[in-house]
Design a protein around this motif. Structure first.
Motif, mmCIF file in Angstrom:
data_model
loop_
_atom_site.group_PDB
_atom_site.id
_atom_site.type_symbol
_atom_site.label_atom_id
_atom_site.label_comp_id
_atom_site.label_asym_id
_atom_site.label_seq_id
_atom_site.Cartn_x
_atom_site.Cartn_y
_atom_site.Cartn_z
ATOM 1 N N ARG A 33 0.874 -1.165 0.211
ATOM 2 C CA ARG A 33 0.310 0.300 0.444
ATOM 3 C C ARG A 33 0.729 1.390 0.225
ATOM 4 N NH1 ARG A 33 -4.662 0.039 4.676
ATOM 5 N NH2 ARG A 33 -2.627 0.301 5.408
ATOM 6 N N THR A 34 1.928 1.704 0.625
ATOM 7 C CA THR A 34 3.053 2.598 0.767
ATOM 8 C C THR A 34 3.610 2.306 -0.179
ATOM 9 O OG1 THR A 34 3.120 1.715 3.064
ATOM 10 C CG2 THR A 34 4.766 3.302 1.840
ATOM 11 N N GLY A 35 4.606 1.362 -1.257
ATOM 12 C CA GLY A 35 4.718 1.581 -2.533
ATOM 13 C C GLY A 35 3.820 1.981 -3.591
ATOM 14 N N VAL A 36 2.342 1.805 -3.672
ATOM 15 C CA VAL A 36 1.620 2.195 -4.750
ATOM 16 C C VAL A 36 1.331 3.524 -4.508
ATOM 17 C CG1 VAL A 36 -0.954 1.997 -5.472
ATOM 18 C CG2 VAL A 36 0.393 -0.194 -4.876
ATOM 19 N N ALA A 37 1.358 4.268 -2.707
ATOM 20 C CA ALA A 37 0.804 5.416 -2.546
ATOM 21 C C ALA A 37 1.659 6.307 -3.018
ATOM 22 C CB ALA A 37 0.566 5.602 -1.172
ATOM 23 N N LEU A 83 10.757 13.496 -5.626
ATOM 24 C CA LEU A 83 8.561 13.415 -4.919
ATOM 25 C C LEU A 83 8.933 12.283 -4.212
ATOM 26 C CD1 LEU A 83 8.328 15.042 -8.890
ATOM 27 C CD2 LEU A 83 7.818 16.656 -6.464
ATOM 28 N N ALA A 84 9.440 11.049 -4.867
ATOM 29 C CA ALA A 84 9.195 10.163 -4.098
ATOM 30 C C ALA A 84 9.347 10.506 -2.397
ATOM 31 C CB ALA A 84 9.910 9.098 -4.792
ATOM 32 N N PHE A 85 9.973 11.068 -1.702
ATOM 33 C CA PHE A 85 10.669 11.553 -0.726
ATOM 34 C C PHE A 85 10.155 11.796 -0.016
ATOM 35 C CE2 PHE A 85 12.459 14.079 1.764
ATOM 36 C CZ PHE A 85 12.912 13.429 3.258
ATOM 37 N N LEU A 86 9.084 12.835 -1.133
ATOM 38 C CA LEU A 86 8.211 13.862 -0.271
ATOM 39 C C LEU A 86 6.998 13.390 -0.160
ATOM 40 C CD1 LEU A 86 7.401 17.135 0.095
ATOM 41 C CD2 LEU A 86 6.480 16.938 -2.278
ATOM 42 N N LEU A 91 3.331 10.127 4.060
ATOM 43 C CA LEU A 91 2.745 9.457 4.529
ATOM 44 C C LEU A 91 2.761 8.483 5.742
ATOM 45 C CD1 LEU A 91 3.139 6.396 1.279
ATOM 46 C CD2 LEU A 91 0.687 7.260 2.816
ATOM 47 N N VAL A 92 4.648 8.811 5.518
ATOM 48 C CA VAL A 92 4.861 8.094 7.443
ATOM 49 C C VAL A 92 4.908 9.389 8.548
ATOM 50 C CG1 VAL A 92 7.430 7.635 8.957
ATOM 51 C CG2 VAL A 92 7.313 7.129 6.442
ATOM 52 N N LEU A 93 4.260 10.836 8.554
ATOM 53 C CA LEU A 93 4.449 12.195 9.079
ATOM 54 C C LEU A 93 2.291 11.686 9.394
ATOM 55 C CD1 LEU A 93 6.336 15.242 8.287
ATOM 56 C CD2 LEU A 93 6.793 13.783 10.033
ATOM 57 N N TRP A 94 2.183 11.130 8.669
ATOM 58 C CA TRP A 94 1.001 11.005 8.101
ATOM 59 C C TRP A 94 0.146 9.974 9.550
ATOM 60 C CZ3 TRP A 94 -3.707 13.833 6.688
ATOM 61 C CH2 TRP A 94 -5.703 13.005 7.210
ATOM 62 N N ALA A 95 1.190 8.539 9.422
ATOM 63 C CA ALA A 95 0.577 7.801 9.842
ATOM 64 C C ALA A 95 1.322 7.885 11.593
ATOM 65 C CB ALA A 95 1.565 6.576 9.433
ATOM 66 N N ALA A 96 2.069 8.427 11.564
ATOM 67 C CA ALA A 96 2.411 9.427 13.250
ATOM 68 C C ALA A 96 1.858 9.441 13.782
ATOM 69 C CB ALA A 96 4.033 9.474 13.180
ATOM 70 N N ALA A 97 1.483 10.900 12.956
ATOM 71 C CA ALA A 97 -0.163 11.630 13.718
ATOM 72 C C ALA A 97 -0.801 11.337 13.992
ATOM 73 C CB ALA A 97 -0.438 12.967 12.340
ATOM 74 N N GLU A 98 -1.774 10.066 13.119
ATOM 75 C CA GLU A 98 -2.492 9.307 13.457
ATOM 76 C C GLU A 98 -2.488 8.272 14.593
ATOM 77 O OE1 GLU A 98 -5.781 8.377 9.492
ATOM 78 O OE2 GLU A 98 -3.785 6.940 9.846
ATOM 79 N N ARG A 99 -1.650 7.345 14.503
ATOM 80 C CA ARG A 99 -0.968 7.155 15.853
ATOM 81 C C ARG A 99 -1.218 7.774 17.314
ATOM 82 N NH1 ARG A 99 4.114 2.969 15.712
ATOM 83 N NH2 ARG A 99 2.649 2.023 14.121
#
Length: 119
Positions: A33-37, A83-86, A91-99
């Motif tokens: 899912r992360t790769g596709v996103a 762009l891939a790094f961005l 995604l990592v920041l979003w997942a951290a905030a959600e957690r």
């Protein structure tokens, strides 16, 4: 020093990947899912760049930090990596905030249920 910018992007991506691995936020939680996103986000922003380049809004500046390899006119090799790094760091920041928010909500709910038992 040619390549320094690309090296910084890759090194930063590795740092984010280490944080992701430690906390299992994105790629280590759901790699497909992360790769596709990341791929969809990167393609979206590359399309955005292409439109900007064609319309004359985006131009590549000269920098001794770039490798000097262009994928297309005004599109340096480093751009897809950035762009891939961005997309990945987002995604990592979003997942951290959600957690963090879900843990806070659970703690608040547990605190509220303890408070109701004392009445």
């Amino acid at each position: 020093m040619p390549g320094l910018y690309l090296g910084a992007i890759i090194l930063s991506g590795l740092g984010v990947a280490l944080l992701d691995a430690r906390w299992r936020l994105a790629a280590w939680r759901s790699p497909a899912r992360t790769g596709v996103a990341v791929a969809i986000g990167t393609l979206f922003f590359l399309t955005w760049d292409a439109v900007g380049i064609v319309s004359g809004v985006f131009v590549k500046g000269d920098s001794p930090l770039l490798l000097g390899v262009d994928l297309a006119p005004q599109l340096p090799l480093e751009e897809p990596f950035f762009l891939a790094f961005l997309c990945y760091v987002s995604l990592v920041l979003w997942a951290a905030a959600e957690r963090i928010l879900s843990r806070r909500e659970r703690a608040d709910a547990a605190s509220a249920s303890l408070g109701e038992g004392k009445r």
